[in-house]
Write a protein that holds these residues in place. Structure first.
Motif, mmCIF file in Angstrom:
data_model
loop_
_atom_site.group_PDB
_atom_site.id
_atom_site.type_symbol
_atom_site.label_atom_id
_atom_site.label_comp_id
_atom_site.label_asym_id
_atom_site.label_seq_id
_atom_site.Cartn_x
_atom_site.Cartn_y
_atom_site.Cartn_z
ATOM 1 N N ASP A 1 0.827 -1.202 0.000
ATOM 2 C CA ASP A 1 0.000 0.000 0.000
ATOM 3 C C ASP A 1 0.866 1.259 0.000
ATOM 4 O O ASP A 1 0.564 2.230 -0.697
ATOM 5 C CB ASP A 1 -0.918 -0.017 1.227
ATOM 6 C CG ASP A 1 -1.836 1.189 1.264
ATOM 7 O OD1 ASP A 1 -2.741 1.265 0.415
ATOM 8 O OD2 ASP A 1 -1.649 2.061 2.132
ATOM 9 N N GLU A 2 1.959 1.246 0.753
ATOM 10 C CA GLU A 2 2.830 2.412 0.794
ATOM 11 C C GLU A 2 3.535 2.610 -0.546
ATOM 12 O O GLU A 2 3.697 3.740 -1.016
ATOM 13 C CB GLU A 2 3.848 2.274 1.926
ATOM 14 C CG GLU A 2 3.231 2.433 3.315
ATOM 15 C CD GLU A 2 4.261 2.325 4.416
ATOM 16 O OE1 GLU A 2 5.402 1.892 4.120
ATOM 17 O OE2 GLU A 2 3.940 2.662 5.559
ATOM 18 N N ALA B 1 0.760 -1.252 -12.730
ATOM 19 C CA ALA B 1 0.088 -2.552 -12.712
ATOM 20 C C ALA B 1 0.726 -3.528 -11.726
ATOM 21 O O ALA B 1 0.012 -4.157 -10.925
ATOM 22 C CB ALA B 1 0.044 -3.143 -14.122
ATOM 23 N N PRO B 2 2.075 -3.707 -11.716
ATOM 24 C CA PRO B 2 2.648 -4.634 -10.731
ATOM 25 C C PRO B 2 2.414 -4.201 -9.289
ATOM 26 O O PRO B 2 2.248 -5.040 -8.402
ATOM 27 C CB PRO B 2 4.145 -4.634 -11.086
ATOM 28 C CG PRO B 2 4.225 -4.120 -12.470
ATOM 29 C CD PRO B 2 3.089 -3.178 -12.637
ATOM 30 N N LEU B 3 2.407 -2.886 -9.038
ATOM 31 C CA LEU B 3 2.153 -2.398 -7.688
ATOM 32 C C LEU B 3 0.727 -2.715 -7.259
ATOM 33 O O LEU B 3 0.479 -3.121 -6.116
ATOM 34 C CB LEU B 3 2.406 -0.891 -7.616
ATOM 35 C CG LEU B 3 3.829 -0.435 -7.955
ATOM 36 C CD1 LEU B 3 3.917 1.084 -7.903
ATOM 37 C CD2 LEU B 3 4.829 -1.057 -6.998
ATOM 38 N N ILE B 4 -0.224 -2.524 -8.171
ATOM 39 C CA ILE B 4 -1.614 -2.854 -7.863
ATOM 40 C C ILE B 4 -1.767 -4.348 -7.642
ATOM 41 O O ILE B 4 -2.455 -4.804 -6.707
ATOM 42 C CB ILE B 4 -2.534 -2.366 -8.997
ATOM 43 C CG1 ILE B 4 -2.470 -0.837 -9.111
ATOM 44 C CG2 ILE B 4 -3.961 -2.834 -8.786
ATOM 45 C CD1 ILE B 4 -3.173 -0.279 -10.321
ATOM 46 N N THR B 5 -1.107 -5.137 -8.499
ATOM 47 C CA THR B 5 -1.174 -6.589 -8.350
ATOM 48 C C THR B 5 -0.568 -7.027 -7.025
ATOM 49 O O THR B 5 -1.104 -7.917 -6.352
ATOM 50 C CB THR B 5 -0.437 -7.265 -9.519
ATOM 51 O OG1 THR B 5 -1.045 -6.867 -10.751
ATOM 52 C CG2 THR B 5 -0.487 -8.773 -9.395
ATOM 53 N N ALA B 6 0.547 -6.409 -6.636
ATOM 54 C CA ALA B 6 1.181 -6.768 -5.371
ATOM 55 C C ALA B 6 0.268 -6.471 -4.193
ATOM 56 O O ALA B 6 0.153 -7.278 -3.253
ATOM 57 C CB ALA B 6 2.501 -6.011 -5.225
#
Length: 643
Positions: free
Chosen positions: A201-202, A232-237
């Motif tokens: 989230d951070e 996209a990878p940050l959202i997926t993570a």
């Protein structure tokens, strides 16, 4: 930010400081335990008094004995209220020193860092981290209160069950221990998953914040698809971490069912067996009372508190105690300035394109081309083949809404390589729209647009290798003048840069080469000349100039026209200032559904509107271009084609 952690997720370094603190607070902890024992007595009497009131009193016909046991139950409730008051007083003696200890530790560490670090002190850090100690204080108080309540409530309830009949203990104790064991097994991985979610989230929040700060840069460079690809990878993570946390939460719900609700079910299922083996009705009712009014709420509160406040407390304490060596900044620290932020959060292409300076969001709109590094112009076509047109529009129609009247209606146009085309017309005739269509920033309702054989959509991905657009609202970075001029052509030779500065009268802005420009302090003329010099420096086959001489005085206007007249690229210029075309240069007059295409002299003969626009224009100047067409043309129905 990456944090070192136990593989199971539990912040084990917290155990030693916790034990040290407990040893130092033996007095308040002892008082807390003493008041809690009184609460255990209340819990014990809650069930035992019910059993005796029924078995020895009301069911035996002795109402007086039953009433006396009920009075004992009331007295236990009153004593429990006194115990609650004592518990909260003793709790303050534990939690307030904890808060003070954390504040001292945080302030001491922060001030030491400020003194020893070569970087400027962050004076707001103390305030921010002190606020986190309040979170730790509240969470620690809630956890301690809940754990204490569960322990002493369980002692009172289990003691009461043993006093009633030891046969009751297995039906309650086995599912209770099984549920608590399962819950304990979830603590470490649950903490790890919560920290994973916090990390994700951070990261996503930091990226979103930097994206918002650099929104104009992203729009200016056409990097939105790249930013979306990096997001996209940050959202997926974050989604993966949330799903993992949800799975462990489901296990925790199972643990709650085992510990709190299964004892009730086992007692009810075993009722016939227990009654037939000599258990009294009062004892059975007392057992159910212990489970439903004491154990079930205590277990529920314990699992909820440890699952929420406990995990939050562990994470906050872990930060405050300074174990997260990989942390780049504590929560609440402002995002870095643009050079640092963009070069860490923005896509690679955007980072490369951005000047090394802080971006300002004022007095800027869209920017020039979508690709960020200028590429050499494509090699000349083979001599055996005719060169491809610089730009072609075939049957192009564009409107700003499904029900709006077309701004351009079935327009056909061909612009040859090296041609300098002037586009004129009244406001709202579609001149800027035409440039937007050629740049690929707008798309026609129907029709085809090609730049040197590429569709406009594909040409947009080629960036400066296909075209450069100078919009009406020029984009200027808060960066040194050189960075502003070369961000599309970072390898531009120094003599060429000097020539651009001289040509567009930018020498006063270049007096201090390291001083960033302040776009909000620049005049419209200065911003315009910076954008024009940037485009002039860029090796591109097609220049699209929207009102290039707006806000320029007569001298700067003449210098600009002369500079672009000798530019080797194909140049399409939209202008309200109606520069004097060179003899033979083609002019496109847009006037609603009737476009005219021809030379200056031919349009003067054939178009009253053109004569009106050209009123006051003197003899054509030497400033112009090498037009490939010299005949006038006019076609009704929206077609601008050579006759």
């Amino acid at each position: 930010m990456t944090r070192p952690r136990d593989t199971d997720g539990a912040p084990s370094p917290l155990l030693r400081p916790a034990l040290t603190f407990a040893r130092r607070r033996k007095g308040p902890l002892g008082a807390l335990a003493a008041w809690s024992l009184l609460e255990s007595v209340r819990t014990f009497l809650t069930g035992y008094a019910v059993a005796r009131a029924l078995d020895d009193g009301f069911l035996s016909g002795d109402v007086r004995t039953g009433l006396l046991w009920l009075l004992a139950l009331v007295a236990a409730a009153l004593a429990g209220g006194l115990a609650d008051a004592g518990v909260f007083r003793a709790l303050g003696g534990v939690i307030e020193p904890l808060r003070d200890s954390l504040v001292r530790r945080v302030v001491r560490a922060t001030l030491t860092r400020a003194v020893t670090s070569p970087t400027p002190a962050d004076t707001a850090r103390v305030s921010r981290l002190t606020a986190q100690t309040e979170i730790a204080r509240d969470a620690a108080g809630g956890v301690l209160l809940t754990v204490r309540s569960f322990l002493f409530t369980s002692i009172g309830a289990l003691t009461g069950l043993a006093a009633l009949s030891p046969r009751l203990l297995p039906f309650v104790l086995i599912p209770l221990v099984a549920g608590l064991t399962l819950f304990a097994a979830t603590l470490r991985p649950m903490a790890a998953r919560q920290r994973d979610l916090l990390d994700a989230d951070e990261h996503l929040a930091a990226f979103a914040g930097e994206t918002d700060r650099a929104a104009r840069d992203i729009s200016a460079t056409g990097a939105a698809p790249l930013v979306a690809a990096e997001a996209a990878p940050l959202i997926t993570a974050e989604a993966t971490a949330a799903f993992a946390l949800a799975r462990w939460s489901a296990v925790r719900v199972t643990a709650l069912g085992l510990a709190a609700h299964l004892p009730v079910a086992t007692l009810l299922l075993a009722t016939p067996t227990l009654l037939s083996s000599g258990l009294t009705s009062g004892e059975l009712l007392a057992a159910l009372t212990y489970v439903t009014t004491a154990l079930l709420p205590a277990v529920n509160a314990l699992l909820t508190a440890l699952g929420t406040a406990g995990s939050r407390l562990a994470v906050v304490l872990y930060r405050l105690l300074g174990k997260e060596t990989g942390e780049t900044a504590p929560p609440g620290v402002p995002a870095p300035s643009l050079p640092e932020a963009v070069h860490t959060a923005m896509p690679t292409a955007v980072r490369t394109a951005m000047p090394t300076a802080r971006h300002t969001a004022r007095h800027t709109a869209i920017a020039t081309p979508t690709q960020l590094h200028a590429k050499p112009s494509p090699p000349a076509p083979r001599p055996t083949r005719p060169p491809l047109p610089a730009a072609t529009l075939h049957d192009v129609t564009f409107a700003y809404g499904p029900d709006a009247a077309p701004v351009l209606d079935h327009l056909d146009l061909t612009v040859e390589p090296g041609e300098h085309l002037l586009v004129v017309g009244p406001s709202g005739a579609g001149k800027s729209t035409l440039l937007a269509l050629l740049a690929g920033t707008a798309h026609p309702r129907h029709g085809q647009i090609h730049l040197r054989g590429h569709t406009a959509r594909h040409a947009r991905t080629l960036g400066t290798a296909a075209r450069v657009l100078v919009p009406q609202e020029p984009y200027v970075f808060e960066a040194p003048l050189r960075d502003n001029l070369t961000y599309l052509t970072p390898d531009a030779p120094a003599p060429r840069i000097t020539e651009a500065i001289d040509t567009f009268a930018l020498a006063p802005l270049a007096s201090d080469s390291a001083r960033p420009l302040r776009p909000d302090h620049l005049t419209p003329s200065e911003r315009r000349r910076i954008a024009l010099a940037r485009a002039w420096l860029t090796p591109t086959p097609l220049l699209l100039l929207d009102e290039p001489t707006a806000h320029l005085d007569a001298g700067a206007r003449a210098a600009t026209e002369l500079a672009f007249a000798s530019h080797p690229a194909t140049v399409i210029t939209v202008s309200h200032h109606f520069p004097a075309p060179e003899p033979g240069q083609r002019v496109l007059l847009l006037d609603g559904a009737t476009p005219y295409l021809g030379t200056h002299a031919a349009l003067l003969r054939e178009s009253a509107l053109y004569r009106e626009l050209a009123a006051g224009l003197g003899q054509p100047s030497a400033v112009g271009s090498r037009s490939t067409a010299s005949t006038s043309s006019w076609a009704g129905g929206g077609h601008a084609q050579e006759r």
